[in-house]
Design a protein around this motif. Structure first.
Motif, PDB file in Angstrom:
ATOM      1  N   VAL A 239     -42.499-101.906 -23.913  1.00 56.39           N
ATOM      2  CA  VAL A 239     -42.723-101.329 -24.717  1.00 56.39           C
ATOM      3  C   VAL A 239     -41.436-100.509 -24.116  1.00 56.39           C
ATOM      4  O   VAL A 239     -41.319 -99.824 -23.444  1.00 56.39           O
TER       5      VAL A 239
ATOM      6  N   TYR B 229     -48.586 -97.218 -32.238  1.00 55.67           N
ATOM      7  CA  TYR B 229     -49.103 -96.637 -31.822  1.00 55.67           C
ATOM      8  C   TYR B 229     -47.715 -95.346 -32.070  1.00 55.67           C
ATOM      9  O   TYR B 229     -46.904 -95.698 -30.577  1.00 55.67           O
TER      10      TYR B 229
ATOM     11  N   TYR C 261     -48.088 -91.603 -30.305  1.00 55.90           N
ATOM     12  CA  TYR C 261     -48.066 -89.885 -29.988  1.00 55.90           C
ATOM     13  C   TYR C 261     -47.266 -89.012 -29.429  1.00 55.90           C
ATOM     14  O   TYR C 261     -46.447 -89.344 -28.956  1.00 55.90           O
TER      15      TYR C 261
ATOM     16  N   TYR D 144     -50.357 -94.995 -36.578  1.00 56.76           N
ATOM     17  CA  TYR D 144     -50.815 -96.434 -36.700  1.00 56.76           C
ATOM     18  C   TYR D 144     -49.847 -97.256 -37.124  1.00 56.76           C
ATOM     19  O   TYR D 144     -50.397 -97.268 -38.399  1.00 56.76           O
TER      20      TYR D 144
ATOM     21  N   LEU E 229     -44.387 -90.840 -26.960  1.00 57.47           N
ATOM     22  CA  LEU E 229     -44.791 -91.954 -26.393  1.00 57.47           C
ATOM     23  C   LEU E 229     -45.264 -93.228 -27.929  1.00 57.47           C
ATOM     24  O   LEU E 229     -45.804 -92.456 -28.745  1.00 57.47           O
TER      25      LEU E 229
ATOM     26  N   THR F 284     -56.563-103.096 -25.671  1.00 58.10           N
ATOM     27  CA  THR F 284     -55.273-103.260 -25.203  1.00 58.10           C
ATOM     28  C   THR F 284     -53.853-102.447 -25.615  1.00 58.10           C
ATOM     29  O   THR F 284     -53.086-103.103 -25.917  1.00 58.10           O
ATOM     30  N   GLN F 285     -53.486-100.544 -25.078  1.00 54.94           N
ATOM     31  CA  GLN F 285     -52.700-100.491 -25.843  1.00 54.94           C
ATOM     32  C   GLN F 285     -51.282-100.257 -24.474  1.00 54.94           C
ATOM     33  O   GLN F 285     -51.730-100.016 -23.140  1.00 54.94           O
TER      34      GLN F 285
ATOM     35  N   PHE G  72     -48.283 -98.834 -23.076  1.00 52.63           N
ATOM     36  CA  PHE G  72     -47.107 -97.947 -23.168  1.00 52.63           C
ATOM     37  C   PHE G  72     -45.944 -97.778 -22.932  1.00 52.63           C
ATOM     38  O   PHE G  72     -45.004 -98.902 -21.816  1.00 52.63           O
ATOM     39  N   GLY G  73     -44.471 -96.891 -23.648  1.00 54.82           N
ATOM     40  CA  GLY G  73     -43.375 -97.457 -23.557  1.00 54.82           C
ATOM     41  C   GLY G  73     -43.316 -95.709 -22.821  1.00 54.82           C
ATOM     42  O   GLY G  73     -44.275 -95.262 -22.195  1.00 54.82           O
ATOM     43  N   PRO G  74     -41.932 -95.547 -21.925  1.00 49.91           N
ATOM     44  CA  PRO G  74     -41.838 -94.799 -21.402  1.00 49.91           C
ATOM     45  C   PRO G  74     -41.142 -92.975 -21.914  1.00 49.91           C
ATOM     46  O   PRO G  74     -41.714 -92.022 -21.225  1.00 49.91           O
TER      47      PRO G  74
END
Lengths: 116, 114
Positions: free
Chosen positions: A4, A33, A35, A48, A91, A104-105, A107-109
């Motif tokens: 991501v 998603y 956050y 979402y 995020l 399972t998600q 995540f990006g940085p």
């Protein structure tokens, strides 16, 4: 493979300005998603997407926040009339299917937003 | 509403010592619990989930419904374990239906001293 990605990595803006934060999910992931992570806190759910539609936007704090995913891939989080309290790391995460949060998600940085 | 509590902001242990990162939750139904980890300058990633009952990088976590806890344990800490650890809860079986939002704790920074 590519994970991501989020752009920009950092964004500094002035109070009252408009900002857009971009998320490129993993190719083929239908769920996306957003956050928000404030200093000293864990990630807090915002919205979402399942495909192009927002399946749950109950985490958006107010109507200054809006997100789109027009083609079911890239998503943009938009914040109008930014306030200093919006300063946080935003995020993005994606998951393969619409199995809800059981999937399972990944995540990006994150994008670090600072509102002066 | 569900809640996840991680009472320690910082946990410092010596290399080779046992590690226990505490996580307590409140939720009236049957939750799924996760541990996420964020190493320095890396992105947040899933470490383990209780339904898998697996050991990842030597870490294990057991869901204790009686104590509403999901503590993360490792018998011998390594320097590379230094990171931020987040406990997270998924409210499976919620009566509200639809997408169930993951709730994260505030995180514990684990510092392994050489």
């Amino acid at each position: 493979g590519a994970g991501v990605s989020q752009t920009p990595s950092n964004k500094v803006t002035e109070k009252g300005k408009y900002v857009e934060l971009r998320c490129d999910p993993i190719s083929g992931h239908t769920a996306l998603y957003w956050y928000r992570q404030s200093l000293g806190q864990g990630p807090e759910f915002l919205i979402y997407f399942q495909g192009t539609g927002a399946a749950d936007d109950s985490g958006l704090p107010n109507d200054r926040f809006f997100a789109v995913r027009p083609e079911g891939s890239v998503s943009t989080l938009k914040i109008q009339r930014t306030e200093r309290g919006d300063s946080a790391v935003y995020l993005c995460a994606s998951s393969l299917e619409s199995g809800g949060a059981r999937e399972t998600q990944y995540f990006g940085p994150g994008t670090r937003l600072l509102v002066l | 509403a569900q809640r996840v509590t991680q009472p320690e902001k910082l946990l410092s242990v010596f290399k080779g010592a046992p590690v226990e990162l505490k996580c307590n939750y409140s939720y009236s139904g049957s939750p799924e619990l996760f541990w996420y980890v964020q190493y320095s300058r890396q992105r947040l990633q899933l470490l383990l989930r209780h339904i898998s009952r697996e050991s990842i990088k030597g870490f294990t976590a057991d869901l204790n419904k009686g104590e509403t806890s999901f503590h993360l344990k490792k018998p011998f800490a390594q320097e590379e374990d230094s990171a931020m650890y987040y406990c997270a809860l998924l409210p499976v079986g919620s009566q509200s239906g639809g997408y169930q939002k993951v709730t994260f704790g505030t995180g514990t920074k684990l510092q392994v001293i050489p």
